[in-house]
Design a protein around this motif. Structure first.
Motif, short mmCIF file in Angstrom:
data_model
loop_
_atom_site.label_atom_id
_atom_site.label_comp_id
_atom_site.label_asym_id
_atom_site.label_seq_id
_atom_site.Cartn_x
_atom_site.Cartn_y
_atom_site.Cartn_z
N GLY A 141 0.82 -1.21 0.00
CA GLY A 141 0.00 0.00 0.00
C GLY A 141 0.85 1.26 0.00
N SER A 142 1.90 1.26 0.80
CA SER A 142 2.81 2.41 0.84
C SER A 142 3.48 2.64 -0.51
N ILE A 143 3.93 1.56 -1.10
CA ILE A 143 4.59 1.66 -2.40
C ILE A 143 3.63 2.21 -3.45
N LEU A 144 2.41 1.68 -3.49
CA LEU A 144 1.44 2.13 -4.48
C LEU A 144 1.03 3.58 -4.27
N SER A 145 1.07 4.05 -3.03
CA SER A 145 0.77 5.47 -2.80
C SER A 145 1.86 6.38 -3.35
N LEU A 146 3.09 5.85 -3.43
CA LEU A 146 4.21 6.60 -4.00
C LEU A 146 4.33 6.42 -5.50
N ASN A 147 4.02 5.21 -5.96
CA ASN A 147 4.20 4.87 -7.38
C ASN A 147 3.18 3.81 -7.77
N SER A 148 2.13 4.23 -8.43
CA SER A 148 1.07 3.29 -8.81
C SER A 148 1.49 2.32 -9.91
N ASP A 149 2.67 2.51 -10.47
CA ASP A 149 3.18 1.62 -11.51
C ASP A 149 4.23 0.64 -11.00
N ALA A 150 4.23 0.38 -9.71
CA ALA A 150 5.20 -0.55 -9.13
C ALA A 150 4.63 -1.97 -9.19
N ALA A 151 5.07 -2.73 -10.17
CA ALA A 151 4.56 -4.09 -10.39
C ALA A 151 4.69 -4.99 -9.16
N PRO A 152 5.82 -4.96 -8.42
CA PRO A 152 5.92 -5.84 -7.25
C PRO A 152 4.84 -5.55 -6.20
N ALA A 153 4.45 -4.30 -6.07
CA ALA A 153 3.40 -3.96 -5.09
C ALA A 153 2.05 -4.49 -5.55
N HIS A 154 1.75 -4.37 -6.84
CA HIS A 154 0.50 -4.93 -7.36
C HIS A 154 0.49 -6.45 -7.20
N ASP A 155 1.64 -7.07 -7.40
CA ASP A 155 1.74 -8.51 -7.24
C ASP A 155 1.49 -8.91 -5.78
N ALA A 156 2.04 -8.14 -4.86
CA ALA A 156 1.81 -8.42 -3.43
C ALA A 156 0.34 -8.24 -3.08
N GLU A 157 -0.29 -7.22 -3.65
CA GLU A 157 -1.73 -7.00 -3.43
C GLU A 157 -2.53 -8.18 -3.98
N ALA A 158 -2.14 -8.67 -5.15
CA ALA A 158 -2.83 -9.82 -5.75
C ALA A 158 -2.72 -11.04 -4.85
N SER A 159 -1.53 -11.30 -4.36
CA SER A 159 -1.32 -12.46 -3.49
C SER A 159 -2.12 -12.36 -2.20
N ALA A 160 -2.13 -11.18 -1.61
CA ALA A 160 -2.87 -10.98 -0.35
C ALA A 160 -4.37 -11.14 -0.58
N ALA A 161 -4.88 -10.56 -1.65
CA ALA A 161 -6.31 -10.67 -1.95
C ALA A 161 -6.69 -12.11 -2.24
N PHE A 162 -5.84 -12.82 -2.98
CA PHE A 162 -6.12 -14.21 -3.30
C PHE A 162 -6.15 -15.06 -2.04
N ALA A 163 -5.18 -14.84 -1.16
CA ALA A 163 -5.10 -15.60 0.09
C ALA A 163 -6.33 -15.37 0.97
N SER A 164 -6.90 -14.18 0.88
CA SER A 164 -8.08 -13.87 1.70
C SER A 164 -9.39 -14.26 1.02
N GLY A 165 -9.30 -14.80 -0.20
CA GLY A 165 -10.49 -15.23 -0.92
C GLY A 165 -11.16 -14.15 -1.75
N ASP A 166 -10.52 -13.00 -1.86
CA ASP A 166 -11.07 -11.91 -2.68
C ASP A 166 -10.52 -12.08 -4.10
N TYR A 167 -11.12 -13.03 -4.83
CA TYR A 167 -10.60 -13.39 -6.15
C TYR A 167 -10.73 -12.27 -7.17
N GLU A 168 -11.78 -11.49 -7.06
CA GLU A 168 -11.97 -10.40 -8.02
C GLU A 168 -10.81 -9.39 -7.93
N THR A 169 -10.48 -8.99 -6.71
CA THR A 169 -9.36 -8.06 -6.52
C THR A 169 -8.05 -8.72 -6.91
#
Length: 145
Positions: free
Chosen positions: A23-51
């Motif tokens: 979240g901190s990374i994306l607030s600084l740079n919305s084009d940071a692929a590793p941060a989006h990937d981390a968000e994807a993994s966290a959402a998937f682990a919590s069952g939020d498949y759409e996100t």
């Protein structure tokens, strides 16, 4: 400079710390692929498949020559397909299958769109769709591969 340092920390973090860093990374740079990937993994682990799927698509958009991202996306789609099929949600299952079927063509389009200069560099990307994934689709009746 902050983004680079945070991305380095992201690789070693886990759980809530990883999510907070993303979240901190994306607030600084919305084009940071590793941060989006981390968000994807966290959402998937919590069952939020759409996100999870949306964040993984963004990771791929920002890192389109990284074969591993496509394969992880396929696995997320496969898991979501299996969940939908198990509960009898034919609409979601069909949507996930269509997205999985589109991946080989997406990978091909990236390679086809590579510039002439890009094709001359020594280190060429591997964007071949794996045979075992292709066979998985074929076993489910999709023979156009």
């Amino acid at each position: 400079a902050y983004t680079t340092a945070l991305v380095r920390q992201l690789a070693a973090a886990d759980g809530e710390r990883k999510t907070a860093l993303a979240g901190s990374i994306l607030s600084l740079n919305s084009d940071a692929a590793p941060a989006h990937d981390a968000e994807a993994s966290a959402a998937f682990a919590s069952g939020d498949y759409e996100t999870a799927l949306a964040e993984k698509r963004e990771t791929i958009r920002l890192n389109r020559y990284d074969r591993q991202q496509y394969l992880e996306y396929f696995e997320m789609l496969r898991h979501t397909w299996e969940q939908a099929a198990a509960r009898g949600d034919r609409g979601t299952a069909a949507e996930m299958m269509a997205l999985m079927q589109a991946i080989p063509e997406e990978m091909k389009e990236v390679l086809d769109g590579t510039s002439v200069l890009g094709r001359k560099i020594q280190d060429q990307p591997n964007l071949r769709f794996p045979e075992e994934y292709r066979q998985w689709l074929v076993k489910r009746g999709f023979n156009s591969y």
